[in-house]
Design a protein around this motif. Structure first.
Motif, PDB file in Angstrom:
ATOM      1  N   GLY A 174     136.697  -8.245  52.767  1.00 47.71           N
ATOM      2  CA  GLY A 174     137.033  -9.075  53.919  1.00 47.71           C
ATOM      3  C   GLY A 174     136.729 -10.539  53.669  1.00 47.71           C
ATOM      4  N   THR A 175     135.567 -10.804  53.070  1.00 55.64           N
ATOM      5  CA  THR A 175     135.189 -12.185  52.756  1.00 55.64           C
ATOM      6  C   THR A 175     136.146 -12.796  51.736  1.00 55.64           C
ATOM      7  OG1 THR A 175     132.858 -11.733  53.226  1.00 55.64           O
ATOM      8  CG2 THR A 175     133.337 -13.652  51.852  1.00 55.64           C
ATOM      9  N   GLU A 176     136.502 -12.014  50.723  1.00 54.78           N
ATOM     10  CA  GLU A 176     137.422 -12.507  49.693  1.00 54.78           C
ATOM     11  C   GLU A 176     138.795 -12.822  50.274  1.00 54.78           C
ATOM     12  OE1 GLU A 176     137.495  -9.603  46.600  1.00 54.78           O
ATOM     13  OE2 GLU A 176     135.513 -10.139  45.814  1.00 54.78           O
ATOM     14  N   VAL A 177     139.287 -11.955  51.152  1.00 58.07           N
ATOM     15  CA  VAL A 177     140.594 -12.171  51.773  1.00 58.07           C
ATOM     16  C   VAL A 177     140.578 -13.418  52.648  1.00 58.07           C
ATOM     17  CG1 VAL A 177     142.089 -11.261  53.602  1.00 58.07           C
ATOM     18  CG2 VAL A 177     141.508  -9.829  51.661  1.00 58.07           C
ATOM     19  N   HIS A 202     130.474 -12.999  62.933  1.00 59.93           N
ATOM     20  CA  HIS A 202     130.036 -13.593  61.660  1.00 59.93           C
ATOM     21  C   HIS A 202     131.204 -14.289  60.964  1.00 59.93           C
ATOM     22  CE1 HIS A 202     127.899 -14.019  57.847  1.00 59.93           C
ATOM     23  NE2 HIS A 202     128.952 -13.487  57.244  1.00 59.93           N
ATOM     24  N   ILE A 203     132.349 -13.620  60.936  1.00 60.60           N
ATOM     25  CA  ILE A 203     133.538 -14.210  60.330  1.00 60.60           C
ATOM     26  C   ILE A 203     134.011 -15.410  61.137  1.00 60.60           C
ATOM     27  CG2 ILE A 203     136.026 -13.780  60.034  1.00 60.60           C
ATOM     28  CD1 ILE A 203     135.338 -11.048  58.942  1.00 60.60           C
ATOM     29  N   ALA A 204     133.986 -15.283  62.466  1.00 60.04           N
ATOM     30  CA  ALA A 204     134.495 -16.347  63.330  1.00 60.04           C
ATOM     31  C   ALA A 204     133.743 -17.657  63.170  1.00 60.04           C
ATOM     32  CB  ALA A 204     134.443 -15.885  64.789  1.00 60.04           C
ATOM     33  N   GLN A 205     132.474 -17.585  62.756  1.00 55.85           N
ATOM     34  CA  GLN A 205     131.676 -18.796  62.576  1.00 55.85           C
ATOM     35  C   GLN A 205     132.256 -19.712  61.505  1.00 55.85           C
ATOM     36  OE1 GLN A 205     129.188 -19.725  64.501  1.00 55.85           O
ATOM     37  NE2 GLN A 205     129.237 -17.829  65.688  1.00 55.85           N
ATOM     38  N   ARG A 206     133.122 -19.181  60.660  1.00 56.00           N
ATOM     39  CA  ARG A 206     133.674 -19.979  59.566  1.00 56.00           C
ATOM     40  C   ARG A 206     134.823 -20.881  60.013  1.00 56.00           C
ATOM     41  NH1 ARG A 206     134.922 -16.573  54.370  1.00 56.00           N
ATOM     42  NH2 ARG A 206     135.441 -18.696  53.782  1.00 56.00           N
ATOM     43  N   GLY A 207     135.323 -20.676  61.221  1.00 56.43           N
ATOM     44  CA  GLY A 207     136.445 -21.469  61.699  1.00 56.43           C
ATOM     45  C   GLY A 207     136.016 -22.828  62.219  1.00 56.43           C
ATOM     46  N   ASP A 208     136.998 -23.638  62.579  1.00 54.61           N
ATOM     47  CA  ASP A 208     136.713 -24.931  63.198  1.00 54.61           C
ATOM     48  C   ASP A 208     136.268 -24.750  64.646  1.00 54.61           C
ATOM     49  OD1 ASP A 208     137.551 -26.428  60.912  1.00 54.61           O
ATOM     50  OD2 ASP A 208     139.638 -26.111  61.495  1.00 54.61           O
ATOM     51  N   ARG A 209     136.755 -23.657  65.262  1.00 52.83           N
ATOM     52  CA  ARG A 209     136.464 -23.451  66.682  1.00 52.83           C
ATOM     53  C   ARG A 209     136.647 -21.983  67.039  1.00 52.83           C
ATOM     54  NH1 ARG A 209     139.925 -25.027  71.433  1.00 52.83           N
ATOM     55  NH2 ARG A 209     141.434 -25.680  69.880  1.00 52.83           N
ATOM     56  N   ILE A 210     135.837 -21.512  67.973  1.00 49.50           N
ATOM     57  CA  ILE A 210     135.978 -20.164  68.523  1.00 49.50           C
ATOM     58  C   ILE A 210     136.441 -20.278  69.959  1.00 49.50           C
ATOM     59  CG2 ILE A 210     134.763 -18.053  69.187  1.00 49.50           C
ATOM     60  CD1 ILE A 210     132.815 -18.557  66.891  1.00 49.50           C
ATOM     61  N   ILE A 211     137.524 -19.574  70.283  1.00 50.56           N
ATOM     62  CA  ILE A 211     137.971 -19.469  71.667  1.00 50.56           C
ATOM     63  C   ILE A 211     137.646 -18.049  72.133  1.00 50.56           C
ATOM     64  CG2 ILE A 211     139.933 -19.489  73.249  1.00 50.56           C
ATOM     65  CD1 ILE A 211     141.283 -21.509  71.411  1.00 50.56           C
ATOM     66  N   THR A 212     136.784 -17.930  73.115  1.00 48.02           N
ATOM     67  CA  THR A 212     136.375 -16.617  73.614  1.00 48.02           C
ATOM     68  C   THR A 212     137.256 -16.222  74.785  1.00 48.02           C
ATOM     69  OG1 THR A 212     134.085 -17.004  72.928  1.00 48.02           O
ATOM     70  CG2 THR A 212     134.455 -15.264  74.541  1.00 48.02           C
ATOM     71  N   ILE A 213     137.826 -15.027  74.718  1.00 49.46           N
ATOM     72  CA  ILE A 213     138.650 -14.515  75.805  1.00 49.46           C
ATOM     73  C   ILE A 213     137.782 -13.589  76.663  1.00 49.46           C
ATOM     74  CG2 ILE A 213     140.823 -13.404  76.408  1.00 49.46           C
ATOM     75  CD1 ILE A 213     141.011 -15.890  74.539  1.00 49.46           C
ATOM     76  N   MET A 214     137.640 -13.961  77.921  1.00 49.19           N
ATOM     77  CA  MET A 214     136.772 -13.216  78.831  1.00 49.19           C
ATOM     78  C   MET A 214     137.377 -13.232  80.224  1.00 49.19           C
ATOM     79  SD  MET A 214     133.760 -11.634  78.643  1.00 49.19           S
ATOM     80  CE  MET A 214     132.866 -12.457  77.340  1.00 49.19           C
ATOM     81  N   ASP A 215     137.488 -12.061  80.850  1.00 51.71           N
ATOM     82  CA  ASP A 215     138.043 -11.959  82.198  1.00 51.71           C
ATOM     83  C   ASP A 215     139.423 -12.603  82.292  1.00 51.71           C
ATOM     84  OD1 ASP A 215     135.735 -10.638  83.069  1.00 51.71           O
ATOM     85  OD2 ASP A 215     134.734 -12.536  83.492  1.00 51.71           O
ATOM     86  N   GLY A 216     140.203 -12.457  81.235  1.00 53.13           N
ATOM     87  CA  GLY A 216     141.572 -12.946  81.246  1.00 53.13           C
ATOM     88  C   GLY A 216     141.744 -14.442  81.052  1.00 53.13           C
ATOM     89  N   GLN A 217     140.640 -15.122  80.720  1.00 56.69           N
ATOM     90  CA  GLN A 217     140.729 -16.557  80.520  1.00 56.69           C
ATOM     91  C   GLN A 217     140.137 -16.971  79.170  1.00 56.69           C
ATOM     92  OE1 GLN A 217     138.944 -18.297  84.065  1.00 56.69           O
ATOM     93  NE2 GLN A 217     140.923 -18.241  85.099  1.00 56.69           N
ATOM     94  N   ALA A 218     140.514 -18.155  78.716  1.00 58.05           N
ATOM     95  CA  ALA A 218     140.030 -18.682  77.437  1.00 58.05           C
ATOM     96  C   ALA A 218     138.884 -19.649  77.701  1.00 58.05           C
ATOM     97  CB  ALA A 218     141.174 -19.399  76.708  1.00 58.05           C
TER      98      ALA A 218
END
Length: 219
Positions: A174-177, A202-218
């Motif tokens: 997964g890390t290699e991909v 853990h993987i998501a931390q590598r991005g520029d930003r995390i958008i969390t989807i909760m209760d149908g909203q971002a």
């Protein structure tokens, strides 16, 4: 690059309507690496498919590079996707009767943009130059996902959507991909925009930003 405004998407199960997206608003900049996260069933994949023109919202708009996606006819929307987007899926979705090279050529063949030699070079970059003529059944999971990455990038589309691209792989593969995807996305004069669904924080931390989807909203 991608702007969503007041997106609503619901599904009907029996007599019950379940709203998955409830007024989602977001903006993703050109060249940004964004991860969509949230609990199972929160609507991460539904949101990605809606941003990509694959799931029509009941309300709201999606603009990509200034084009209002759902104002296009289904045919024009499919043409737009082929020109502007590449897709990577958790289950690879390779054609079992086609070789690695033939699978990687599929999207570009539809778009008539890439040449066979360009796709060969791309497969070489993902470490499969010696596996061009192998069928998916002859490749490991990590190798199949590398073919899927090559297929997604063969059209040189500016936006790559990936739905749990490491979900069926162990941590090492997964890390290699992911390393490979990031490296190839940053090549060339313009970085590609990545929108990646994952349940792995853990993987998501590598991005520029995390958008969390909760209760149908971002969030």
């Amino acid at each position: 690059m991608i702007t969503a405004t007041n997106l609503h998407r619901s599904y009907t199960i029996g007599k019950k309507s379940i709203e998955i997206l409830h007024g989602v608003n977001l903006h993703i900049a050109e060249g940004e690496k964004v991860f969509l996260c949230g609990p199972s069933g929160a609507g991460k994949t539904t949101l990605m498919y809606t941003l990509a023109g694959l799931e029509t919202p009941q309300a709201g708009t999606v603009h990509i590079a200034g084009t209002e996606l759902y104002a296009l006819s289904a045919t024009k929307r499919a043409e737009f996707r082929n020109q502007h987007m590449g897709f990577i899926f958790q289950n690879y979705l390779l054609m079992p009767e086609l070789t690695a090279l033939e699978n990687a050529c599929l999207a570009s063949a539809i778009g008539k943009k890439a040449h066979m030699e360009d796709v060969k070079r791309l497969l070489d970059k993902v470490g499969l130059g010696h596996r061009l003529h192998h069928l998916p059944s002859e490749l490991s999971g990590g190798e199949q996902q590398r073919v899927a990455i090559a297929r997604a990038l063969a059209n040189n589309a500016p936006i790559i959507f990936a739905d749990e691209p490491t979900g069926n792989l162990d941590r090492k593969n997964g890390t290699e991909v992911l390393d490979l995807l990031f490296e190839l996305a940053d090549e060339g004069p313009k970085k590609k925009t990545l929108v990646i669904v994952t349940h792995d924080e853990h993987i998501a931390q590598r991005g520029d930003r995390i958008i969390t989807i909760m209760d149908g909203q971002a969030m």
